[in-house]
Write a protein that holds these residues in place. Structure first.
Motif, mmCIF file in Angstrom:
data_model
loop_
_atom_site.group_PDB
_atom_site.id
_atom_site.type_symbol
_atom_site.label_atom_id
_atom_site.label_comp_id
_atom_site.label_asym_id
_atom_site.label_seq_id
_atom_site.Cartn_x
_atom_site.Cartn_y
_atom_site.Cartn_z
ATOM 1 N N ALA A 1 37.526 8.585 59.597
ATOM 2 C CA ALA A 1 38.508 8.758 60.685
ATOM 3 C C ALA A 1 38.738 10.238 60.935
ATOM 4 O O ALA A 1 38.791 11.048 60.008
ATOM 5 C CB ALA A 1 39.833 8.086 60.319
ATOM 6 N N GLN A 2 38.860 10.599 62.216
ATOM 7 C CA GLN A 2 39.184 11.983 62.560
ATOM 8 C C GLN A 2 40.679 12.226 62.409
ATOM 9 O O GLN A 2 41.479 11.291 62.321
ATOM 10 C CB GLN A 2 38.721 12.282 63.995
ATOM 11 C CG GLN A 2 37.208 12.258 64.151
ATOM 12 C CD GLN A 2 36.757 12.655 65.544
ATOM 13 O OE1 GLN A 2 37.567 12.935 66.412
ATOM 14 N NE2 GLN A 2 35.448 12.677 65.755
ATOM 15 N N ALA A 3 41.053 13.503 62.376
ATOM 16 C CA ALA A 3 42.462 13.876 62.214
ATOM 17 C C ALA A 3 43.305 13.224 63.305
ATOM 18 O O ALA A 3 42.937 13.219 64.482
ATOM 19 C CB ALA A 3 42.609 15.391 62.271
ATOM 20 N N GLY A 4 44.443 12.643 62.917
ATOM 21 C CA GLY A 4 45.323 11.982 63.862
ATOM 22 C C GLY A 4 44.994 10.522 64.089
ATOM 23 O O GLY A 4 45.666 9.860 64.884
ATOM 24 N N SER A 5 43.943 10.025 63.389
ATOM 25 C CA SER A 5 43.547 8.629 63.546
ATOM 26 C C SER A 5 43.410 7.980 62.174
ATOM 27 O O SER A 5 43.271 8.658 61.153
ATOM 28 C CB SER A 5 42.216 8.518 64.302
ATOM 29 O OG SER A 5 42.320 9.030 65.610
ATOM 30 N N THR A 6 43.418 6.642 62.179
ATOM 31 C CA THR A 6 43.295 5.862 60.949
ATOM 32 C C THR A 6 42.317 4.714 61.195
ATOM 33 O O THR A 6 42.365 4.069 62.254
ATOM 34 C CB THR A 6 44.654 5.303 60.517
ATOM 35 O OG1 THR A 6 45.541 6.384 60.241
ATOM 36 C CG2 THR A 6 44.525 4.443 59.252
ATOM 37 N N PHE A 7 41.410 4.476 60.223
ATOM 38 C CA PHE A 7 40.511 3.327 60.296
ATOM 39 C C PHE A 7 41.317 2.048 60.142
ATOM 40 O O PHE A 7 42.130 1.915 59.227
ATOM 41 C CB PHE A 7 39.463 3.430 59.176
ATOM 42 C CG PHE A 7 38.551 2.233 59.090
ATOM 43 C CD1 PHE A 7 37.687 1.917 60.129
ATOM 44 C CD2 PHE A 7 38.562 1.418 57.964
ATOM 45 C CE1 PHE A 7 36.838 0.814 60.043
ATOM 46 C CE2 PHE A 7 37.722 0.322 57.867
ATOM 47 C CZ PHE A 7 36.859 0.016 58.918
#
Length: 561
Positions: free
Chosen positions: A87-93
């Motif tokens: 996951a990229q910064a600011g996101s969650t799998f």
């Protein structure tokens, strides 16, 4: 028939070639060998998809997938493939679907064509909550993460997910005595900021330090107690405390009496908090209810008109909140309450939700309870302390009262006043309907309503319509006020006299304030206030002053002469 001489030779050559081939394989009696064709390798395709409002990437072992950019690959049959999510910064799998499911590892065999979808969601933006620290005694408090350094900086706003640790630091000659509020005891003070929090750190003087004497005197019928303990006056009116101890005195009137005022080290009739850096003396004066001779005709204008520029326009009601020592002014058409100190320095504002926009008046009830009325003839009880920045008038969050049928036009509830509860009486609420001077039989005539607040709150809307709220009219307002006041804009209950003080924004005779017996409607005293715009609300200040608020945004103070 034609016969070719070469045909017989050809046949002989073929037979001889066959004989030679069979001989090489073991002769005519041997086994004919099996001819095996080369093996064919089958491939299967893997398709990876990304979904959701968040951002992320999928890679694979065996190599081949790097999705965002390369999301499909062909693999030899039976190849074992493992997908990894980042996951990229600011996101969650948020999980797999398709040939993998759930949140765990994604591994499969490429025995068939396969497809997998990975979802990424955007991280929730954390809300913010306020932390307020109070220090009692001589010491300081710091925080981790930084923000609180209380001697000088005692409040901070943190994200709701933040965990805060407070450390108490005693000054020389003092010992940390414990936490109260969000923490207790003398150990660690650690909490999360999922809600607004307040913490008090108490430091006490070491034994052997200097002491100062607090002396309390009583006038009238009542008693005074202290926190920390020591004063219980009627019985014990003198106590020695360690130097710089902060003592809070509480006045307890006897039946039929009220606290009229403090004097000495405390003034007014609000809270009495004394710092014993030297010897102090305090007098508590109690007066019999309804026996004082305070008349509004003896009040005169004090100082200049005060413009409260933060409101802009449509100031509509005012109350003094003694628990936090603040004036609260409500604005109609915007559902907002503004805070001011005793000198009308601006302190902030409180947004109102789930209450009709046309908020017209408000009154402090007791503790941190405040009653707000709107022109749809509803009253809402909300809680306001020194930290709150919003209040919710919904049925699940506050007590609601439907006082009367909503009149036609802009002629609903304009003001509210409350009489505090006693041992034998519930809180009494008085509200006024503005009226339009059309006479007592009109649906939009001037009216005064009264009801008692149930205790405890049922937290369902109480209404005059179904009988769950008993609302009465103590007297006919048009009969009492018809010759003097064109309408009713506000009112306040005066505990010194047990009278109601009514305000009109328009008048007939020059008089626009009346002091009235709430039981009979008898007019006791009259006052003409002027010097500001259209008067909309009235309250009694901490020193007994009458404070009027007017449209668009002015305050006028009258003091007892």
């Amino acid at each position: 028939m034609y016969y070719s001489p070469n045909l017989n030779l050809t046949r002989k050559l073929l037979a001889f070639s066959l004989f030679i081939a069979l001989s090489a394989c073991g002769g005519g009696g041997g086994t004919t060998p099996t001819v095996v064709p080369p093996a064919t390798i089958q491939n299967h395709s893997l398709m990876v998809s990304l979904t959701g409002a968040g951002s992320g990437q999928i890679s694979s072992t065996a190599a081949g997938i790097s999705c965002g950019s390369d999301c499909s690959e062909s693999y030899a049959e039976s190849t074992s493939v493992t997908l990894q999510q980042t996951a990229q910064a600011g996101s969650t799998f948020n999980g797999w679907t398709g040939d993998c499911t759930g949140m765990g590892a994604c591994t499969f065999n490429m025995s068939i064509d396969r497809s997998v979808t990975a979802e990424f969601i955007v991280d929730a933006t954390p809300s913010e909550n306020d932390l307020a620290v109070t220090v009692t005694g001589s010491g300081s408090v710091t925080s981790d993460p930084v923000g609180i350094d209380c001697e000088s900086d005692c409040s901070e706003t943190y994200d709701s997910a933040t965990e805060v640790s407070l450390t108490a630091i005693s000054d020389a000659g003092f010992t940390f005595d414990g936490w109260s509020g969000a923490c207790s005891g003398t150990g660690e003070c650690i909490f999360d900021m999922s809600v607004d929090r307040s913490v008090t750190a108490t430091f006490v003087a070491d034994s052997g330090t200097n002491q100062n004497t607090l002396t309390v005197t009583l006038v009238g019928s009542g008693n005074v107690t202290s926190d920390p303990v020591g004063i219980n006056c009627g019985v014990d009116c003198v106590e020695d405390y360690d130097d710089n101890t902060v003592v809070t005195l509480s006045a307890n009137p006897d039946s039929g009496f009220i606290l009229d005022s403090w004097s000495g080290a405390c003034t007014s009739n609000g809270a009495c908090v004394v710092t014993l850096d030297i010897a102090r003396m305090v007098t508590a004066t109690f007066t019999a209810v309804g026996q004082t001779s305070v008349l509004i005709e003896d009040y005169v204008a004090a100082g200049s008109v005060i413009t409260i520029s933060q409101i802009g326009s449509d100031a509509s009601g005012i109350t003094w909140h003694p628990g936090i020592e603040q004036y609260l002014i409500v604005k109609n058409g915007a559902a907002t309450i503004y805070r001011y100190n005793e000198n009308f320095d601006y302190l902030g504002q409180i947004s109102i939700s789930s209450i009709a926009q046309d908020t017209e008046g408000l009154s402090w009830v007791e503790d941190n309870e405040v009653l707000v009325v709107s022109e749809n003839n509803f009253a809402y009880k909300v809680s306001i302390d020194e930290f709150v920045t919003s209040v919710n008038g919904s049925e699940s969050a506050s007590q609601r009262y439907r006082v009367a049928q909503q009149p036609t036009g802009n002629k609903g509830l304009e003001g509210v006043a409350t009489r505090k509860a006693t041992n034998s009486q519930l809180v009494r609420v008085y509200t006024v309907q503005e009226g339009d001077n059309t006479g007592a039989n009109s649906s939009t005539s001037k009216k005064i309503f009264q009801f008692d607040m149930p205790d405890p709150d049922p937290l369902v809307t109480l209404s005059f319509e179904d009988g769950s709220l008993e609302v009465t009219q103590p007297f006919n307002a048009d009969d009492v006020f018809g010759d003097q006041l064109r309408d009713l804009a506000g009112l306040v209950y005066d505990p010194r006299t047990n009278h109601l003080i009514f305000l009109s924004e328009r008048n007939k005779t020059g008089v626009n304030v009346l002091q009235v017996d709430p039981e009979t409607g008898a007019i006791i005293s009259e006052l003409a206030v002027s010097g500001a715009g259209q008067f909309e609300g009235v309250t009694i200040g901490p020193n007994g002053e009458l404070v009027f608020v007017s449209e668009p945004n002015q305050v006028r103070v009258y003091e007892l002469n």
